[in-house]
Design an enzyme around this catalytic site. Structure first.
Site, short mmCIF file in Angstrom:
data_model
loop_
_atom_site.label_atom_id
_atom_site.label_comp_id
_atom_site.label_asym_id
_atom_site.label_seq_id
_atom_site.Cartn_x
_atom_site.Cartn_y
_atom_site.Cartn_z
N GLU A 112 -12.30 3.62 -1.34
CA GLU A 112 -11.49 4.46 -2.11
C GLU A 112 -11.37 3.87 -3.54
O GLU A 112 -11.39 4.52 -4.54
CB GLU A 112 -10.21 4.78 -1.44
CG GLU A 112 -9.32 5.89 -1.90
CD GLU A 112 -7.88 5.98 -1.31
OE1 GLU A 112 -7.93 5.73 -0.27
OE2 GLU A 112 -7.05 6.08 -1.99
N ASP A 133 0.93 -1.08 0.16
CA ASP A 133 0.14 -0.08 -0.01
C ASP A 133 0.90 1.23 0.28
O ASP A 133 1.79 1.36 0.85
CB ASP A 133 -1.13 -0.17 1.08
CG ASP A 133 -2.07 1.18 1.24
OD1 ASP A 133 -1.78 2.25 1.08
OD2 ASP A 133 -3.15 0.72 1.20
N ILE A 134 0.74 2.25 -0.92
CA ILE A 134 1.46 3.50 -1.01
C ILE A 134 1.41 4.08 0.28
O ILE A 134 2.23 5.15 0.60
CB ILE A 134 1.37 4.19 -2.25
CG1 ILE A 134 -0.26 4.49 -2.64
CG2 ILE A 134 2.38 3.84 -3.32
CD1 ILE A 134 -0.40 5.34 -3.53
N HIS A 177 -6.55 -5.81 2.93
CA HIS A 177 -5.44 -5.19 3.52
C HIS A 177 -4.79 -6.10 4.44
O HIS A 177 -5.41 -6.78 5.23
CB HIS A 177 -5.77 -3.83 4.31
CG HIS A 177 -6.40 -2.88 3.49
ND1 HIS A 177 -5.48 -1.65 3.30
CD2 HIS A 177 -7.46 -2.68 2.98
CE1 HIS A 177 -6.46 -0.72 2.57
NE2 HIS A 177 -7.42 -1.36 2.27
N HIS A 217 -10.06 -5.74 -2.84
CA HIS A 217 -8.82 -6.00 -2.09
C HIS A 217 -8.77 -6.16 -0.75
O HIS A 217 -9.72 -5.76 -0.19
CB HIS A 217 -7.83 -4.61 -2.25
CG HIS A 217 -8.43 -3.49 -2.18
ND1 HIS A 217 -9.21 -2.63 -2.75
CD2 HIS A 217 -8.31 -2.84 -0.96
CE1 HIS A 217 -9.50 -1.66 -2.22
NE2 HIS A 217 -8.99 -1.65 -0.88
P1 AMP Z 1 -9.69 1.39 0.36
O1 AMP Z 1 -10.57 1.23 -0.95
O2 AMP Z 1 -10.69 2.29 1.44
O3 AMP Z 1 -9.47 -0.04 0.84
O4 AMP Z 1 -8.38 2.13 0.06
C1 AMP Z 1 -7.41 1.83 -1.16
C2 AMP Z 1 -6.08 1.75 -0.55
O5 AMP Z 1 -5.31 1.67 -1.61
C3 AMP Z 1 -5.48 2.70 0.25
O6 AMP Z 1 -4.96 2.35 1.50
C4 AMP Z 1 -4.37 3.36 -0.70
O7 AMP Z 1 -3.28 3.84 0.03
C5 AMP Z 1 -4.13 2.40 -1.42
N1 AMP Z 1 -3.60 2.82 -2.82
C6 AMP Z 1 -4.39 3.59 -3.70
N2 AMP Z 1 -3.69 3.67 -4.96
C7 AMP Z 1 -2.31 2.72 -4.79
C8 AMP Z 1 -1.32 2.49 -5.48
N3 AMP Z 1 -1.51 2.98 -6.79
N4 AMP Z 1 -0.59 1.65 -5.08
C9 AMP Z 1 -0.62 1.15 -3.76
N5 AMP Z 1 -1.73 1.53 -2.94
C10 AMP Z 1 -2.60 2.21 -3.37
#
Ligand code: AMP
Length: 134
Positions: A87, A28-29, A94, A92
């Site tokens: 988001e 995760d970035i 975590h 996905h």
């Molecule tokens: P959520 O959809 O609420 O589970 O959050 C999406 C997660 O994806 C967040 O923790 C972001 O930091 C992560 N994220 C978004 N874009 C990227 C990316 N390009 N590379 C890695 N992680 C990402």
């Protein structure tokens, strides 16, 4: 196409931690802890719980392998698992190394890690992943 599909296609860079034919794991970035990893199906699907029973089962087995790799790379009490998806509309999971329950708090300020540190973290997890019996 989702941003995660672009990652799968290599159109957007990512810190790869693990991969098989169907699933992909990358850092995760905006990590809440060192080793915070996302596991995704390569096939685009918005909501994790819309996956078929079979696909979700296979994803959980892959997730288990990744969690073991994370725990070996970053000794911790346990690896926590969370599903948000508020988001990014690509299913996905975590995975987060836990020392205490506060490590799962997504509201706290995210770690700021240099690209080299992220590369090192991903490499450690990848190395452990390759050693996990499949
Ligand atoms: P959520 O959809 O609420 O589970 O959050 C999406 C997660 O994806 C967040 O923790 C972001 O930091 C992560 N994220 C978004 N874009 C990227 C990316 N390009 N590379 C890695 N992680 C990402």
């Amino acid at each position: 196409m989702t941003i995660f599909s672009k990652i799968v296609r290599g159109e957007i860079p990512s810190y790869k931690c693990a991969e098989n034919e169907e699933f992909y794991a990358f850092l995760d970035i905006n990590p809440v802890a060192e080793g915070h990893t996302l596991v995704i199906p390569k096939r685009e699907e918005d909501y994790l719980f819309d996956l078929s029973d079979e696909e979700l089962s296979r994803m959980m087995v892959f997730t288990k392998q990744v969690a073991k790799a994370i725990k070996n790379a970053f000794p911790c009490q346990k690896v926590g698992m969370a599903v948000l998806g508020l988001e990014v509309n690509h299913a996905h999971i975590h995975l987060i190394p836990l020392q205490n329950e506060g490590d799962m708090d997504f509201r706290k300020p995210k770690l700021q890690l240099e690209a080299t540190a992220m590369q090192e973290i991903a490499k450690k997890i990848w190395q452990e992943y390759t050693n996990i019996p499949k």
